[in-house]
Design a protein around this motif. Structure first.
Motif, PDB file in Angstrom:
ATOM      1  N   SER A 160      26.362 -45.871  -2.999  1.00 40.46           N
ATOM      2  CA  SER A 160      24.898 -45.980  -2.958  1.00 40.46           C
ATOM      3  C   SER A 160      24.291 -45.610  -4.311  1.00 40.46           C
ATOM      4  N   LEU A 161      23.156 -46.195  -4.593  1.00 40.24           N
ATOM      5  CA  LEU A 161      22.480 -45.960  -5.863  1.00 40.24           C
ATOM      6  C   LEU A 161      22.111 -44.486  -6.036  1.00 40.24           C
ATOM      7  N   ASP A 162      21.609 -43.865  -4.950  1.00 40.07           N
ATOM      8  CA  ASP A 162      21.195 -42.466  -5.039  1.00 40.07           C
ATOM      9  C   ASP A 162      22.378 -41.550  -5.354  1.00 40.07           C
ATOM     10  N   PHE A 163      23.524 -41.766  -4.654  1.00 38.56           N
ATOM     11  CA  PHE A 163      24.682 -40.898  -4.908  1.00 38.56           C
ATOM     12  C   PHE A 163      25.214 -41.110  -6.315  1.00 38.56           C
TER      13      PHE A 163
ATOM     14  N   THR B 160      18.370 -47.975 -15.973  1.00 41.05           N
ATOM     15  CA  THR B 160      18.043 -49.033 -15.006  1.00 41.05           C
ATOM     16  C   THR B 160      18.184 -48.546 -13.573  1.00 41.05           C
ATOM     17  N   SER B 161      19.299 -47.876 -13.274  1.00 44.27           N
ATOM     18  CA  SER B 161      19.532 -47.428 -11.900  1.00 44.27           C
ATOM     19  C   SER B 161      18.521 -46.373 -11.470  1.00 44.27           C
ATOM     20  N   THR B 162      18.153 -45.471 -12.363  1.00 42.68           N
ATOM     21  CA  THR B 162      17.167 -44.455 -11.991  1.00 42.68           C
ATOM     22  C   THR B 162      15.789 -45.075 -11.782  1.00 42.68           C
ATOM     23  N   LEU B 163      15.493 -46.155 -12.504  1.00 47.51           N
ATOM     24  CA  LEU B 163      14.221 -46.854 -12.317  1.00 47.51           C
ATOM     25  C   LEU B 163      14.168 -47.513 -10.946  1.00 47.51           C
ATOM     26  N   MET B 164      15.329 -47.974 -10.472  1.00 48.51           N
ATOM     27  CA  MET B 164      15.392 -48.682  -9.186  1.00 48.51           C
ATOM     28  C   MET B 164      15.398 -47.745  -7.989  1.00 48.51           C
ATOM     29  N   SER B 165      15.827 -46.484  -8.184  1.00 51.62           N
ATOM     30  CA  SER B 165      15.921 -45.561  -7.048  1.00 51.62           C
ATOM     31  C   SER B 165      14.534 -45.028  -6.683  1.00 51.62           C
ATOM     32  N   GLY B 166      14.371 -44.739  -5.395  1.00 52.13           N
ATOM     33  CA  GLY B 166      13.067 -44.307  -4.893  1.00 52.13           C
ATOM     34  C   GLY B 166      12.754 -42.859  -5.218  1.00 52.13           C
ATOM     35  N   ILE B 167      11.485 -42.505  -5.050  1.00 52.31           N
ATOM     36  CA  ILE B 167      11.030 -41.122  -5.241  1.00 52.31           C
ATOM     37  C   ILE B 167      10.977 -40.468  -3.863  1.00 52.31           C
ATOM     38  N   PRO B 168      11.622 -39.293  -3.681  1.00 50.04           N
ATOM     39  CA  PRO B 168      11.654 -38.658  -2.356  1.00 50.04           C
ATOM     40  C   PRO B 168      10.251 -38.378  -1.812  1.00 50.04           C
TER      41      PRO B 168
ATOM     42  N   ARG C 139      24.662 -41.418 -24.141  1.00 47.61           N
ATOM     43  CA  ARG C 139      25.216 -42.650 -23.570  1.00 47.61           C
ATOM     44  C   ARG C 139      24.950 -42.711 -22.065  1.00 47.61           C
ATOM     45  N   ILE C 140      25.188 -41.596 -21.381  1.00 50.36           N
ATOM     46  CA  ILE C 140      24.987 -41.563 -19.931  1.00 50.36           C
ATOM     47  C   ILE C 140      23.528 -41.833 -19.587  1.00 50.36           C
TER      48      ILE C 140
END
Length: 404
Positions: A324-327, A391-399, A384-385
């Motif tokens: 999953s994107l969040d994990f 991109t992935s952090t932009l796509m993940s939702g805000i709790p 680098r990380i």
């Protein structure tokens, strides 16, 4: 009683003494030896042989191996506690153990049902094999998701030539786990993982290891030449192994080792404050506020690691959850956050002790701790990380709530 019977009696006695020890007690015994040798390991940039002799006696190298293959079936909680305990004693010992554990985890989690991989599990448990890692290559700067060297297939055998600019403790290891392109025509990101015994490969040193810290990891460069049976190649694609095992175990174990270094520095800072207060009728030294900051930073670091440990333990056998994107975002960024917090903690601890911490002699010296922990943001560079995670952090939702 003949000599052979005497040796067997000694071995049986040692085994019975070990039987009743918990894993953390075994780690503590190893840490005692590691701590006594840590300054020499750092000064001479030598492999911590004494610590690993004891680690083998305590059967620590095979703790994760399933019971059916001769190990203890230890959990991620167990091995990260060992990394933390060793980190408080000797950073190089802890980091070597953390890297070894990550490779062992790959063999365990992706090698069931494969005769060679199961043989390797038995050898790690029975003979306490130490497994090294070859992921950095050429000028890729630690980008382990792209390989230049490719596996060359010839019937039932494979060969590989790799410009391995860093293989930590490569000369001291009993085996090696490495990454390569699947075949000569494969894309750089189409990778496989290989698990090798020492007689499957040869090493020719190409670089030295004269560094600021983590000197005992002996992370020299080598030309790695592999010529072995094709069963050394994992059937599963590396991208799956990377997401499900390599990254979670590496980031959790590395972070635990760094937390151990941070904890050791806070322990010294605490001893300094207590001694200073006793010598001035209870009055706190001028930099005591930095000790409070160090304690707070260490608490945040431990909480961060603990939260990610729990998240991985819940998802450990759920491929969908692991992917999953969040994990993936959380476990990837753990490395960045933990390394920065570890450096912050040691800096606060050193400033607590002032010149006494800055000196390389004396009971409160923290130079080795600072030099070792400064490797953490550089090891798979944080920049680098963060760039790759954008991109992935932009796509993940805000709790939506505190506990989501």
């Amino acid at each position: 009683m003949n000599v052979r019977e005497a040796v067997l009696t000694v071995d049986e006695t040692q085994a019975s003494l070990l039987e009743g020890l918990s894993l953390i007690e075994r780690a503590a015994r190893t840490a005692t030896v590691a701590a006594a040798d840590a300054d020499g390991v750092d000064r001479d940039a030598r492999f911590p042989h004494k610590a690993f002799d004891i680690a083998r006696e305590q059967k620590l190298l095979g703790v994760m191996i399933p019971v059916e293959f001769g190990g203890f079936g230890a959990s991620i909680y167990d091995v990260t506690d060992i990394c933390y305990t060793l980190g408080r004693a000797c950073a190089s010992t802890a980091m070597i153990y953390a890297m070894h554990t990550t490779k062992v985890a790959c063999v365990i989690r992706h090698g069931h049902g494969i005769p060679w991989m199961e043989t390797m599990m038995r050898r790690v448990a029975r003979d306490q094999w130490l497994l090294a890692s070859s992921t950095t290559e050429g000028q890729n700067g630690g980008n382990i998701r792209a390989s230049a060297a490719a596996v060359d297939h010839a019937g039932d055998t494979v060969s590989l030539v790799r410009d391995a600019t860093v293989i930590s403790y490569g000369a001291q290891a009993d085996g090696l786990v490495t990454i390569a392109r699947r075949a000569t025509e494969a894309a750089a990101s189409d990778q496989v993982l290989l698990a090798l015994a020492k007689d499957d490969y040869s090493l020719k040193q190409t670089q030295g290891w004269e560094t600021l810290g983590m000197r005992g990891t002996c992370s020299t460069g080598f030309e790695l030449k592999v010529d072995c049976s094709a069963d050394r190649v994992f059937p599963e694609a590396y991208d799956k192994i990377h997401a499900q095992t390599m990254t979670p175990f590496a980031h959790l174990c590395w972070s635990s080792a760094w937390a151990g270094i941070a904890a050791a520095s806070v322990t010294r800072a605490q001893a300094f404050v207590r001694k200073a207060a006793r010598g001035s009728s209870g009055q706190m030294p001028p930099a005591a506020a930095h000790f409070t900051a160090a304690k707070m930073s260490l608490a945040k670091l431990r909480a961060l690691i603990s939260a990610n440990l729990d998240a991985f333990a819940r998802a450990e056998h759920d491929e969908r959850a692991l992917g999953s994107l969040d994990f993936q975002s959380s476990i990837t960024l753990l490395k960045v956050q933990a390394s920065e917090l570890a450096v912050e903690t040691v800096m606060h601890a050193m400033r607590t002790a002032g010149l006494s911490g800055y000196r390389n002699d004396g009971e409160f010296t923290m130079g080795r701790h600072l030099r070792d922990v400064l490797s953490s943001p550089i090891m798979i560079n944080n920049d680098r990380i963060l760039a790759n995670a954008a991109t992935s952090t932009l796509m993940s939702g805000i709790p939506a709530s505190l506990r989501d």
